[in-house]
Structures are given as structure tokens and as C-alpha cells.
Design a protein around this motif. Structure first.
Motif, short mmCIF file in Angstrom:
data_model
loop_
_atom_site.label_atom_id
_atom_site.label_comp_id
_atom_site.label_asym_id
_atom_site.label_seq_id
_atom_site.Cartn_x
_atom_site.Cartn_y
_atom_site.Cartn_z
N ASP A 187 30.99 -44.68 37.45
CA ASP A 187 30.81 -45.84 38.34
C ASP A 187 29.32 -46.13 38.43
OD1 ASP A 187 32.88 -47.11 40.75
OD2 ASP A 187 30.73 -47.59 40.80
N ILE A 188 28.96 -47.41 38.45
CA ILE A 188 27.54 -47.77 38.55
C ILE A 188 27.01 -47.50 39.96
CG2 ILE A 188 27.41 -49.49 36.68
CD1 ILE A 188 27.89 -51.63 38.90
N GLY B 133 36.70 -47.16 42.55
CA GLY B 133 36.91 -47.87 43.82
C GLY B 133 38.31 -47.65 44.36
N LYS B 134 38.84 -48.73 44.94
CA LYS B 134 40.11 -48.59 45.67
C LYS B 134 41.28 -48.20 44.77
CE LYS B 134 39.60 -52.62 47.89
NZ LYS B 134 38.15 -52.86 47.82
N ILE B 135 41.47 -48.94 43.66
CA ILE B 135 42.67 -48.68 42.86
C ILE B 135 42.57 -47.36 42.09
CG2 ILE B 135 42.17 -49.85 40.67
CD1 ILE B 135 45.40 -50.17 42.77
N CYS C 60 39.59 -49.01 35.95
CA CYS C 60 39.83 -49.46 37.32
C CYS C 60 38.68 -50.33 37.84
CB CYS C 60 40.01 -48.23 38.22
SG CYS C 60 41.44 -47.25 37.80
N THR C 61 38.08 -51.07 36.93
CA THR C 61 37.00 -51.99 37.31
C THR C 61 37.59 -53.41 37.43
OG1 THR C 61 36.52 -52.18 34.98
CG2 THR C 61 35.12 -50.70 36.26
N TRP C 62 36.74 -54.38 37.73
CA TRP C 62 37.17 -55.77 37.85
C TRP C 62 37.44 -56.35 36.45
CZ3 TRP C 62 33.26 -58.09 41.96
CH2 TRP C 62 33.47 -57.44 43.18
N PRO C 63 38.29 -57.38 36.38
CA PRO C 63 38.75 -57.88 35.07
C PRO C 63 37.68 -58.37 34.08
CG PRO C 63 39.64 -59.20 36.89
CD PRO C 63 39.02 -58.01 37.49
N GLY D 264 48.38 -52.42 34.21
CA GLY D 264 48.96 -51.94 35.47
C GLY D 264 49.82 -52.89 36.27
N HIS E 206 51.04 -60.17 38.88
CA HIS E 206 52.23 -59.35 39.17
C HIS E 206 53.46 -60.26 39.25
CE1 HIS E 206 50.54 -55.39 39.93
NE2 HIS E 206 49.70 -55.86 40.83
N MET F 283 35.56 -52.50 28.08
CA MET F 283 35.88 -51.09 28.38
C MET F 283 37.07 -50.61 27.54
SD MET F 283 35.21 -50.56 32.44
CE MET F 283 33.57 -49.98 32.93
N LEU G 209 35.24 -56.91 33.11
CA LEU G 209 34.82 -55.73 32.33
C LEU G 209 35.94 -55.12 31.50
CD1 LEU G 209 32.57 -53.78 34.89
CD2 LEU G 209 31.85 -54.67 32.66
N GLU H 269 43.80 -51.65 34.48
CA GLU H 269 44.31 -52.42 35.60
C GLU H 269 44.53 -53.89 35.25
OE1 GLU H 269 45.89 -52.40 38.18
OE2 GLU H 269 45.93 -50.23 38.32
N LYS H 270 45.42 -54.49 35.98
CA LYS H 270 45.67 -55.93 35.88
C LYS H 270 44.59 -56.66 36.65
CE LYS H 270 46.22 -57.20 39.49
NZ LYS H 270 45.61 -57.16 40.86
N GLN I 219 52.59 -52.34 37.71
CA GLN I 219 53.49 -51.23 38.00
C GLN I 219 54.75 -51.63 38.75
OE1 GLN I 219 50.65 -51.82 39.61
NE2 GLN I 219 51.17 -51.81 41.78
N1 LIG Z 1 47.91 -52.59 40.23
C1 LIG Z 1 47.70 -53.01 41.46
O1 LIG Z 1 48.63 -53.19 42.25
C2 LIG Z 1 46.29 -53.30 41.89
C3 LIG Z 1 45.97 -53.31 43.27
C4 LIG Z 1 44.64 -53.57 43.62
C5 LIG Z 1 43.67 -53.84 42.65
N2 LIG Z 1 44.04 -53.84 41.33
C6 LIG Z 1 43.07 -54.16 40.26
O2 LIG Z 1 42.20 -53.06 40.07
C7 LIG Z 1 40.91 -53.53 39.63
C8 LIG Z 1 39.86 -52.90 40.54
O3 LIG Z 1 40.09 -53.31 41.88
P1 LIG Z 1 39.54 -52.42 43.11
O4 LIG Z 1 40.15 -53.04 44.32
O5 LIG Z 1 39.73 -50.98 42.86
O6 LIG Z 1 37.99 -52.80 43.05
P2 LIG Z 1 36.79 -51.98 43.72
O7 LIG Z 1 35.70 -52.96 43.90
O8 LIG Z 1 37.27 -51.20 44.89
O9 LIG Z 1 36.39 -50.91 42.58
C9 LIG Z 1 35.75 -51.26 41.39
C10 LIG Z 1 34.70 -50.20 41.09
O10 LIG Z 1 34.16 -50.48 39.79
C11 LIG Z 1 32.78 -50.13 39.85
N3 LIG Z 1 32.05 -50.72 38.72
C12 LIG Z 1 31.52 -51.96 38.60
N4 LIG Z 1 30.89 -52.11 37.41
C13 LIG Z 1 31.05 -50.93 36.74
C14 LIG Z 1 30.63 -50.46 35.47
N5 LIG Z 1 29.93 -51.22 34.61
N6 LIG Z 1 30.96 -49.20 35.12
C15 LIG Z 1 31.65 -48.39 35.96
N7 LIG Z 1 32.08 -48.79 37.20
C16 LIG Z 1 31.78 -50.04 37.57
C17 LIG Z 1 32.33 -50.61 41.19
O11 LIG Z 1 31.10 -50.02 41.61
C18 LIG Z 1 33.53 -50.21 42.07
O12 LIG Z 1 33.35 -48.91 42.63
C19 LIG Z 1 40.98 -55.06 39.68
O13 LIG Z 1 41.22 -55.57 38.40
C20 LIG Z 1 42.18 -55.34 40.61
O14 LIG Z 1 42.84 -56.57 40.33
C21 LIG Z 1 45.31 -53.55 40.95
#
Ligand SMILES: NC(=O)c1ccc[n+]([C@@H]2O[C@H](COP(=O)([O-])OP(=O)(O)OC[C@H]3O[C@@H](n4cnc5c(N)ncnc54)[C@H](O)[C@@H]3O)[C@@H](O)[C@H]2O)c1
Length: 359
Positions: free
Chosen positions: A39-40, A13-15, A76-79, A127, A168, A85, A81, A100-101, A129
């Protein structure tokens, strides 16, 4: 010739884009190759393939780990998981993991991650950072060199929720306070939902929170305050959400003979990244700070930690100490009491409060 590490990213995803930027940065490009992702979501996989030309993409991250056996894994998934992982990646032989945090949604998850990494001899990095950004490291240098006298208090603030964004802030608070152990914590949270008023450009990712009281797969509060006493006697205040003064990862540091203001990601008015009134000086100190890509730096330091056994500044044990402070703020809200550390509660006090109908 130096070893080149094979990297896999779980969650595209995004991060994951920021991690890709870090792996592709000039300081790391010779040392790592991102070979696979999981990614699922088929759409997320397809987008990743198009953007980066990575072909080895999996729906099931366990199949990826089994087949690819990557040496470095980005999580880079939600916390919710993160613990499973990290445990799976460490067990599959990863030498380094950048997760990731926030670490997890409770203390049990964070402890499981630290233990799994230790068992497998894996370098586990979380993370946070921002510690690597010059505006914070320069502040730390000024404090260490006594330029504001004796450190008295660190205040940190951000308009997100305590677990997602405040992790953070708490990490920076600990960094600026010299990573001293926290002795006790007292805090409170506001669990009431709020009106959806935050629709401007800074509202990205926040609308769901206001509507559902969840973000990143877990409940969140709308505001939190925590006061922390460190073993050095230094006090810290963290303010988040509707309780926070304006700014995102803004910090105010007070000493007996001066103070430092760090503007954070989204400066208030025309604040410089850092300005300080230093001991015995009548004018503001406003240093010219270099530009650093903190994602590239955390990856470069991960490779160094794998190869030389150096302690990574974003190591999981340090992140676990910050995570404990966050959980103690939630527990303080639940018990209406000051919480002496170490915290003995390993479930999420926030989820317990929500389950009990609070708010
Ligand atoms: N370090 C930073 O400054 C910073 C900034 C933003 C987000 N984050 C953290 O990064 C993490 C992800 O955030 P995001 O914004 O990228 O979320 P996001 O929703 O954009 O991406 C998460 C991805 O994980 C995938 N996913 C879900 N279940 C899965 C599985 N079982 N196996 C594989 N992939 C799976 C989803 O389909 C999605 O594409 C969070 O913990 C968030 O707090 C950190």
C-alpha cells in the motif's frame, strides 16, 4: 499433502479486510497463507501489520511482486489501477488473481486484463461475489427448472452509481438471465450533481460522490437506467442511483407463469432474502437459505480453478461482458441512440461526457 499457496494483497483498505476474512476462513485456511501486502499509505500498512501480524509490507507493489513472487494475488485498489496491477501480477507469475470489481474504468482496460491473464496462463477472477450467494443461485435454479415458466424480464436495482455498485447489479442481471450474450443496450444517465441529503447510516462512502461527482478515482453519474436485450429475447432493466427503486442489489424476475423477488443486501421492510410465486402455486415460496461467506467461496473456487482447470463462475471474460453493457449504457447516453453490441468504443464514454462539460 496439498500445495499451500503464498498470497499477496495489493491495496490494504476496506475490501482487503473482506479478502483476509476469505483467506482465513476454515475452508481456505489450510490451502493459503497471506505472506505480504502493498500500500502506498504508511498508515494503511501499519494498521494491516497490527491487525493481521503480516510483516512483509511494501510501499511499491512492483517491488513486492518482484521479491515475493506470490502464487495468488488479491487486487484491492481502486479501478483505475486494476489493469496495470493485473498485468504486472500475471507477468510476475501469479497462478491466480482475484481483482476487485469493477474491472476497470473503460473497455480498453478490461480487454488488457483479459489478454494479460490469457498470455500468462493466469486464472483471473473479478470480485462479483454476490453470484455465489444462495438467494441468487436459488433464483437461478428456479428459473432453469421452469418454475416461473419462460423467463421474460429481469430487473435489478441499487442506490449506488452504475460502475461501482451497478457492476454487481449488471453481473446479477446477466447471471439470472443465464449469461446469454447481450444484443443491444439503450440507456441514459443523470450527470447533474445533487444535494448532500444522504447522510444516514446507508450513506457510507457516498458523500464524496455527491460533493465531487467522483468515487474510487473516477467520475460517476448520480442516476442511470439501462435496458438490455439478450440473445434469448429476455429483457433486463438496471436502475441505479437516483433512478433506482429502494434497495441494494434487489432483483425482480418475471416469467410467463410466476415471479421471484430477491431482497438484496439491505432488505426493504421485512422482505425475506428470496420469495417467489411459482407456476401453479397459490402461496409464496420462501426457502430457508444457508449462510455463505461469498468471499471465502470465491477464493476456494479460485484454488479449484488453478488446480483443476475448472471455469470460475466469476471469471474475467464473464465480467468483461458485464463491463461492456455498462460502457454501452454510457455510450447510449452520449449518442442518444440504441447501442448494438459488440461495443466498438474502448475509451470511457462517461469520462468523455464529463470532459465535454455535460451535466
Ligand atoms: N466486492 C465488493 O462487494 C466490494 C465492496 C467494496 C469495495 N469494492 C471494490 O474494492 C476496491 C477498493 O475499495 P476499498 O473500499 O477497499 O478502497 P480503500 O480506499 O479503502 O482502499 C484502497 C487502498 O489502496 C491503496 N492504494 C492506492 N494506490 C495504491 C498503489 N499504487 N499501490 C498499493 N496500494 C495503493 C490506498 O492507499 C488504500 O489503502 C474498489 O474497486 C471497490 O469498488 C468491492
Amino acid at each position: 499433502m496439498a500445495e499451500r499457496y503464498r498470497v499477496a494483497i495489493l491495496g490494504l483498505g476496506k475490501i482487503a479486510r473482506a479478502h483476509m476474512r476469505g483467506y482465513l476462513a476454515p475452508e481456505n485456511a489450510e490451502r493459503v497463507t497471506v505472506v505480504a501486502g502493498a500500500d502506498i499509505s504508511a498508515e494503511a500498512r501499519e494498521q494491516f501489520r497490527t491487525e493481521y501480524g503480516i510483516e512483509r509490507l511494501y510501499e511499491d507493489y512492483r517491488e513486492l511482486l518482484e521479491t515475493e513472487r506470490p502464487e495468488v494475488v488479491s487486487i484491492c485498489t481502486w479501478p483505475p489501477l486494476h489493469p496495470e496491477m493485473v498485468e504486472a501480477a500475471a507477468a510476475a507469475g501469479a497462478k491466480g488473481i482475484l481483482c476487485e470489481k469493477p474491472m476497470a474504468v473503460d473497455l480498453a482496460g478490461a480487454d488488457g486484463m483479459v489478454a494479460a491473464a490469457e498470455r500468462a496462463g493466469t486464472v483471473l477472477v473479478i470480485g462479483h461475489q454476490r453470484r455465489l450467494l444462495p438467494r441468487y443461485s436459488e433464483a437461478r435454479r428456479l428459473i432453469e427448472e421452469g418454475m416461473i415458466g419462460e423467463l421474460v424480464q429481469v430487473s435489478v436495482m441499487c442506490h449506488g452509481d452504475l460502475l461501482s455498485d451497478g457492476t454487481h447489479s449488471v453481473d446479477l442481471m446477466r447471471f439470472l438471465a443465464g449469461d446469454a450474450p447481450a444484443v443491444w443496450v439503450i440507456g441514459n444517465i443523470d450527470l447533474r450533481p445533487r444535494e448532500v441529503t444522504n447522510t444516514g447510516p446507508q450513506s457510507f462512502g457516498f458523500q464524496d460522490w455527491e460533493r465531487t461527482r467522483t468515487r474510487y478515482g473516477h467520475h460517476v453519474e448520480t442516476g442511470a437506467v439501462g435496458l438490455v436485450r439478450f440473445s434469448t429475447g429476455v429483457r433486463s432493466l438496471v436502475e441505479t442511483g437516483i433512478c433506482a427503486r429502494p434497495g441494494y442489489q434487489r432483483a425482480l424476475v418475471y416469467g410467463t407463469e410466476g415471479w421471484i423477488e430477491i431482497s438484496g443486501d439491505r432488505p426493504v421492510a421485512d422482505e425475506p432474502p428470496l420469495r417467489a410465486r411459482l407456476r401453479g402455486q397459490a402461496e409464496w415460496y420462501v426457502p430457508a437459505l444457508p449462510t455463505v461467506d461469498a468471499f471465502a467461496r470465491e477464493i476456494a473456487l479460485l484454488i479449484e480453478a488453478i488446480e483443476r482447470g475448472t471455469r470460475h463462475p466469476l471469471n474475467a471474460s464473464s465480467a468483461r461482458a458485464g463491463h461492456e453493457i455498462i460502457m454501452a449504457i454510457f455510450e447510449s447516453a452520449r449518442r442518444r441512440a440504441r447501442i448494438d453490441l459488440p461495443l466498438t468504443v474502448t475509451e470511457s464514454p462517461l469520462e468523455a461526457l464529463v470532459a465535454a462539460g455535460a451535466g
